[in-house]
Design a protein around this motif. Structure first.
Motif, short mmCIF file in Angstrom:
data_model
loop_
_atom_site.label_atom_id
_atom_site.label_comp_id
_atom_site.label_asym_id
_atom_site.label_seq_id
_atom_site.Cartn_x
_atom_site.Cartn_y
_atom_site.Cartn_z
N VAL A 115 0.82 -1.21 0.00
CA VAL A 115 0.00 0.00 0.00
C VAL A 115 0.85 1.26 0.00
CG1 VAL A 115 -1.65 1.34 1.39
CG2 VAL A 115 -1.99 -1.12 1.08
N TYR A 116 1.95 1.24 0.76
CA TYR A 116 2.78 2.44 0.92
C TYR A 116 4.05 2.42 0.09
CZ TYR A 116 -0.45 2.91 4.80
OH TYR A 116 -1.60 3.02 5.54
N ASP A 117 4.13 1.49 -0.84
CA ASP A 117 5.32 1.36 -1.67
C ASP A 117 5.02 1.88 -3.08
OD1 ASP A 117 8.13 -0.07 -1.89
OD2 ASP A 117 7.00 -0.58 -3.70
N ASP A 118 5.75 2.90 -3.51
CA ASP A 118 5.48 3.51 -4.81
C ASP A 118 5.71 2.53 -5.95
OD1 ASP A 118 4.84 5.88 -3.57
OD2 ASP A 118 6.80 6.81 -3.92
N ASP A 119 6.75 1.71 -5.85
CA ASP A 119 7.04 0.76 -6.93
C ASP A 119 5.92 -0.27 -7.07
OD1 ASP A 119 9.41 2.05 -7.52
OD2 ASP A 119 10.63 0.73 -6.24
N PHE A 120 5.44 -0.77 -5.93
CA PHE A 120 4.33 -1.73 -5.96
C PHE A 120 3.10 -1.10 -6.60
CE2 PHE A 120 0.41 -3.39 -4.18
CZ PHE A 120 0.56 -4.76 -4.27
N CYS A 121 2.77 0.10 -6.18
CA CYS A 121 1.57 0.75 -6.71
C CYS A 121 1.72 1.04 -8.20
CB CYS A 121 1.29 2.03 -5.93
SG CYS A 121 0.77 1.73 -4.23
N HIS A 122 2.92 1.42 -8.61
CA HIS A 122 3.14 1.68 -10.04
C HIS A 122 3.03 0.38 -10.85
CE1 HIS A 122 4.60 3.68 -13.62
NE2 HIS A 122 5.50 2.72 -13.78
N ALA A 123 3.60 -0.71 -10.31
CA ALA A 123 3.57 -1.99 -11.01
C ALA A 123 2.15 -2.48 -11.21
CB ALA A 123 4.40 -3.02 -10.25
N HIS A 124 1.24 -2.12 -10.31
CA HIS A 124 -0.15 -2.58 -10.40
C HIS A 124 -1.07 -1.49 -10.96
CE1 HIS A 124 1.53 -5.59 -7.63
NE2 HIS A 124 0.61 -6.38 -8.13
N GLY A 125 -0.50 -0.43 -11.47
CA GLY A 125 -1.29 0.62 -12.10
C GLY A 125 -2.14 1.44 -11.15
N LEU A 126 -1.83 1.39 -9.86
CA LEU A 126 -2.67 2.08 -8.88
C LEU A 126 -2.41 3.58 -8.88
CD1 LEU A 126 -2.48 -0.41 -5.88
CD2 LEU A 126 -4.07 -0.38 -7.82
N ASP A 127 -1.26 4.00 -9.39
CA ASP A 127 -0.93 5.42 -9.39
C ASP A 127 -1.44 6.13 -10.63
OD1 ASP A 127 0.77 4.05 -11.04
OD2 ASP A 127 2.61 5.06 -10.41
N THR A 128 -1.98 5.37 -11.56
CA THR A 128 -2.50 5.99 -12.78
C THR A 128 -4.01 5.81 -12.92
OG1 THR A 128 -2.00 3.98 -14.06
CG2 THR A 128 -0.32 5.72 -14.01
N CYS A 129 -4.62 5.11 -11.97
CA CYS A 129 -6.07 4.90 -12.03
C CYS A 129 -6.81 6.22 -11.80
CB CYS A 129 -6.52 3.91 -10.95
SG CYS A 129 -6.16 2.19 -11.33
N ALA A 130 -7.91 6.38 -12.48
CA ALA A 130 -8.81 7.50 -12.20
C ALA A 130 -9.62 7.14 -10.95
CB ALA A 130 -9.73 7.75 -13.39
N LEU A 131 -9.39 7.86 -9.88
CA LEU A 131 -10.04 7.53 -8.61
C LEU A 131 -11.49 7.98 -8.60
CD1 LEU A 131 -7.22 8.61 -6.12
CD2 LEU A 131 -7.76 6.30 -6.91
N ALA A 132 -12.35 7.11 -8.11
CA ALA A 132 -13.76 7.47 -7.93
C ALA A 132 -13.88 8.39 -6.72
CB ALA A 132 -14.60 6.22 -7.73
N VAL A 133 -14.62 9.46 -6.85
CA VAL A 133 -14.82 10.37 -5.73
C VAL A 133 -16.16 10.13 -5.05
CG1 VAL A 133 -13.31 12.14 -6.69
CG2 VAL A 133 -15.75 12.15 -7.25
#
Length: 362
Positions: free
Chosen positions: A313-331
């Motif tokens: 959850v708190y690892d930038d590389d993990f989030c990038h590898a799973h596309g979590l940093d580029t997802c359009a977040l639902a508000v």
């Protein structure tokens, strides 16, 4: 290859009852972090500050109940499947009550959690591939049955279907009734179904008009969606646990990993208290409930802290590898009329709550 029986070391038989008074007694925190918008605030029960975490309550209850019924003999091994959090609780209960603990995990279990469980004295076995039906949970249960066959006198708590699990959270409910003057909305993550079942009944007896919102993971089968691979652990299920009290829920939300990560990181930056997937998911929904129901008193439970999730959850590389940093977040959640009407790919909500194993609306 013939597998040897799992024999507990003699030291594992020694109970340490002095641990039991450490169970529970966790504080409430007022959360006002923007998630992702401003909201009036909600209460979070910080189970990460209790010895063994939230599931230590269930673990002690399940082992104590089994001992009282003669199903678990003094010093006998306890064998259970876990994605991590219950494993810590069982390690606590095993030490307190004097039982060696054998845990069946899988290779998705974080290395830090593997090390922690072994450090607490648990024996850990890992399955290396999910089952074709039922995913990692089914694969773990199949290995668990193998371990039971070669471990004389072992006891399986079966957390998914054991009513003693829900009973373990009666103390949590009692604490909330003393810490809160009133409660309008309770937001609960749902995995095995234990803590939501244990809280809903007593809290509704105290506050009869209480609304209960269940929070599930996208890809989970619990509330009638199709099971598919899930990145989030700790909530959701590929099977239908008997402990889930479907009739207790007024609505259900499915939350995606990108929304959960965003909520966790926001909490860590501005509220200091945070946690993993379940914590992010319930925080997001609790903030939404507080924002959309002005004047309502909203509470939820943060099951554990952030330390287990530093590599995910708190690892930038993990989030990038799973596309979590580029997802359009639902508000805000997408509202669907029925669990079968659409597959939730991100944050969604539904006021029709179904019990899939009973084939109807709860």
């Amino acid at each position: 290859m013939t597998l040897a029986p799992i024999l507990p070391r003699r030291a594992a038989h020694t109970a340490n009852p002095d641990l039991l008074p450490l169970l529970g007694g966790t504080p409430l925190a007022r959360i006002r972090t923007d998630l992702p918008h401003r909201h009036p605030g909600f209460w979070a029960k910080l189970e990460c500050l209790g010895a063994g975490g939230m599931k230590a309550r269930a673990a002690v209850s399940m082992l104590t109940g089994a001992r009282d019924r003669g199903e678990l003999l003094p010093g006998a091994p306890v064998v259970e499947s876990t994605s991590g959090t219950l494993g810590v609780g069982l390690a606590f209960a095993g030490q307190a009550l004097g039982h060696p603990v054998v845990l069946i995990g899988d290779t998705e279990l974080e290395p830090s959690m593997r090390q922690l469980l072994r450090t607490y004295g648990a024996r850990l076995e890992l399955v290396d591939r999910p089952a074709a039906e039922g995913g990692w949970q089914a694969a773990r249960i199949a290995r668990l049955r193998e371990v039971l066959r070669r471990t004389p006198g072992a006891y399986w708590p079966d957390q998914y279907n054991n009513p003693d699990s829900a009973a373990g959270y009666l103390t949590l409910a009692a604490e909330l009734t003393t810490q809160l003057d009133h409660l309008d909305v309770l937001v609960c993550s749902v995995g095995t179904g234990g803590h939501s079942a244990g809280l809903a009944g007593p809290l509704r007896r105290r506050w009869p008009r209480l609304k209960v919102i269940g929070v599930d993971s996208v890809g989970s089968a619990i509330f009638g969606q199709a099971a598919r691979p899930r990145l989030m652990r700790g909530l959701g299920s590929s099977i239908h646990p008997a402990n889930v009290a479907y009739e207790a829920f007024d609505e259900v939300h499915w939350v995606g990993p990108a929304e959960a990560v965003d909520a966790c990181r926001r909490l860590a930056r501005s509220a200091f208290v945070s946690g993993g997937w379940s914590t992010g998911a319930v925080a997001l929904v609790a903030a939404w409930a507080a924002r959309t129901q002005p004047g309502a008193v909203v509470a939820t439970v943060f099951p554990d802290g952030p330390h287990r999730y530093l590599g995910t959850v708190y690892d930038d590389d993990f989030c990038h590898a799973h596309g979590l940093d580029t997802c359009a977040l639902a508000v805000r959640p997408l509202q669907i009329p029925h669990p079968h009407a659409a597959e939730a790919a991100g944050w969604a909500r539904c006021a029709t709550v179904l019990a899939p194993t009973r084939g109807g609306a709860a």
